[in-house]
Design a protein around this motif. Structure first.
Motif, mmCIF file in Angstrom:
data_model
loop_
_atom_site.group_PDB
_atom_site.id
_atom_site.type_symbol
_atom_site.label_atom_id
_atom_site.label_comp_id
_atom_site.label_asym_id
_atom_site.label_seq_id
_atom_site.Cartn_x
_atom_site.Cartn_y
_atom_site.Cartn_z
ATOM 1 N N GLU A 10 54.273 -2.475 7.439
ATOM 2 C CA GLU A 10 54.049 -1.383 8.385
ATOM 3 C C GLU A 10 55.134 -1.362 9.462
ATOM 4 O OE1 GLU A 10 50.127 -1.931 9.883
ATOM 5 O OE2 GLU A 10 49.136 -1.302 8.018
ATOM 6 N N ASN A 13 58.410 -0.061 7.957
ATOM 7 C CA ASN A 13 58.344 1.394 7.762
ATOM 8 C C ASN A 13 58.553 2.149 9.071
ATOM 9 O OD1 ASN A 13 57.910 1.154 5.018
ATOM 10 N ND2 ASN A 13 55.676 1.228 5.186
ATOM 11 N N LYS A 14 58.171 1.518 10.185
ATOM 12 C CA LYS A 14 58.379 2.119 11.508
ATOM 13 C C LYS A 14 59.749 1.754 12.079
ATOM 14 C CE LYS A 14 53.450 1.955 12.749
ATOM 15 N NZ LYS A 14 52.452 1.333 13.668
ATOM 16 N N ASP A 16 60.616 -1.043 13.147
ATOM 17 C CA ASP A 16 60.437 -1.985 14.251
ATOM 18 C C ASP A 16 60.763 -3.375 13.707
ATOM 19 O OD1 ASP A 16 59.685 -3.575 16.352
ATOM 20 O OD2 ASP A 16 57.752 -2.595 16.692
#
Length: 370
Positions: A10, A13-14, A16
């Motif tokens: 996750e 995907n961001k 970050d």
């Protein structure tokens, strides 16, 4: 609560990478001998601009699986970032592993790899091998306009204009299928000169020399006086107001090429033996700023240096076979030139200085830095 693997995915995907790195390091502590956690820590360190920190984790992932494709890819990028002499050998190792399926699934990464490896050979002065790398890339990405544009540029360096025009024509055929979003710079860049009166002698897609996908989006900047003159003496380079003016990095980035040994010639007496001095800086989103006709031996930076926006990098010169008078040739590129917005100046409109937050300077515009 999601497990660490899901949190890592996750975060990636961001984009970050700091958070993904934090989760991955936790996973490494739990599973130190597993491939994926070590690879993710190395990958996220590298994407966060920390190649030294990335190196031991990528090496560990290759100890676990010596054939892991993406670990070899990142090891190459790490060596390049660290100016490690093993970069080319590692690049050749990775190139031998590429398959058509890899190219289909990850064209952007492989495009970046081939362009970077070609540039590593250029840095060594081996332009033939640089060209061979780009030729090999066509077997995996045969219609990629970025790679075609880079290949066309190798003929420009060799002054083989017939071959260059042939490949530029092929590049243009593919370029029209590239979405406008990919031909427009994602970053905003600062004006690379500072002064009270900077004129755009040539702008984007100018009929004089800014044409085609390789260099159509570009600017030629000069200084002018209150009467609009470029010089107080036309026949000497020192007589032009812009000669010797500081050039500033247009954005934060990493210096990936410096050429500064070609001599500065007098106006109208350019020497066909010389390409001209230049500096190339890579920025976010793999965009590059290109500064040409730099004054001989004026560079303040070296390959591998990290620079900040507004940092002085060189001085304006009059070097190169295609320069008739001192000026700064500036463009943003990513394989081919890109349309980009500049910032940090006022624009002269109807006799008044108007501040423009972001603007694409046009031929004839007069600018004043803030």
């Amino acid at each position: 609560m999601p497990d660490l693997a899901q949190l890592i995915i996750e975060a990636i995907n961001k984009r970050d990478f700091d958070k993904a790195n934090e989760y991955a390091r936790q996973l490494v502590r739990e599973k130190p001998d597993e491939l994926w956690p070590n690879y993710i820590v190395g990958m996220t360190y590298m994407n966060g601009g920390k190649p030294k920190e990335a190196l031991p984790f990528i090496k560990k992932s290759l100890e676990i699986d010596p054939q892991y494709f993406w670990s070899h890819y990142f090891l190459f990028l790490i060596f390049v970032a660290l100016n490690d002499p093993r970069a080319i050998k590692q690049g050749e190792t990775f190139a031998a592993m590429i398959t058509p399926d890899n190219a289909k699934k990850s064209p952007g990464e492989l495009r970046h790899f081939f362009i970077t490896l070609a540039h590593e050979y250029e840095k060594k002065g081996d332009r033939e091998q640089s060209r061979n790398v780009l030729l090999k890339s066509f077997s995996f990405l045969p219609r990629d306009p970025w790679l075609r544009s880079r290949y066309a540029g190798t003929f420009f360096i060799r002054d083989d204009l017939v071959a260059m025009k042939k490949w530029m024509k092929l590049t243009n055929e593919e370029f029209k299928y590239v979405p406008k979003s990919q031909r427009t710079a994602k970053n905003t860049y600062a004006l690379p000169l500072r002064g009270p009166s900077i004129k755009v002698h040539q702008g984007n897609n100018d009929v004089i020399s800014h044409r085609g996908v390789f260099g159509g989006f570009a600017w030629d900047f000069v200084f002018v006086d209150a009467l609009g003159r470029y010089e107080h003496r036309m026949d000497t380079k020192e007589g032009h107001f812009v000669f010797g003016a500081p050039i500033y990095a247009a954005a934060d980035g990493k210096v990936i090429a410096v050429s500064q040994s070609d001599p500065d010639t007098e106006p109208g007496k350019n020497d066909p033996r010389y390409v001209g001095n230049y500096i190339l800086i890579r920025h976010d989103h793999d965009e590059e700023s290109f500064y040409a006709h730099v004054k001989q031996y004026s560079s303040k930076v070296r390959v591998g240096d990290m620079v900040s926006a507004g940092q002085m990098i060189a001085k304006v010169g009059c070097s190169g076979k295609y320069v008739d008078f001192p000026h700064l040739h500036f463009m943003i590129r990513k394989g081919f030139s890109m349309e980009a917005k500049l910032t940090g100046f006022k624009l002269l409109q109807n006799g008044k200085w108007v501040e423009v937050p972001e603007y694409i300077p046009q031929k004839g515009d007069v600018l004043r830095t803030l």
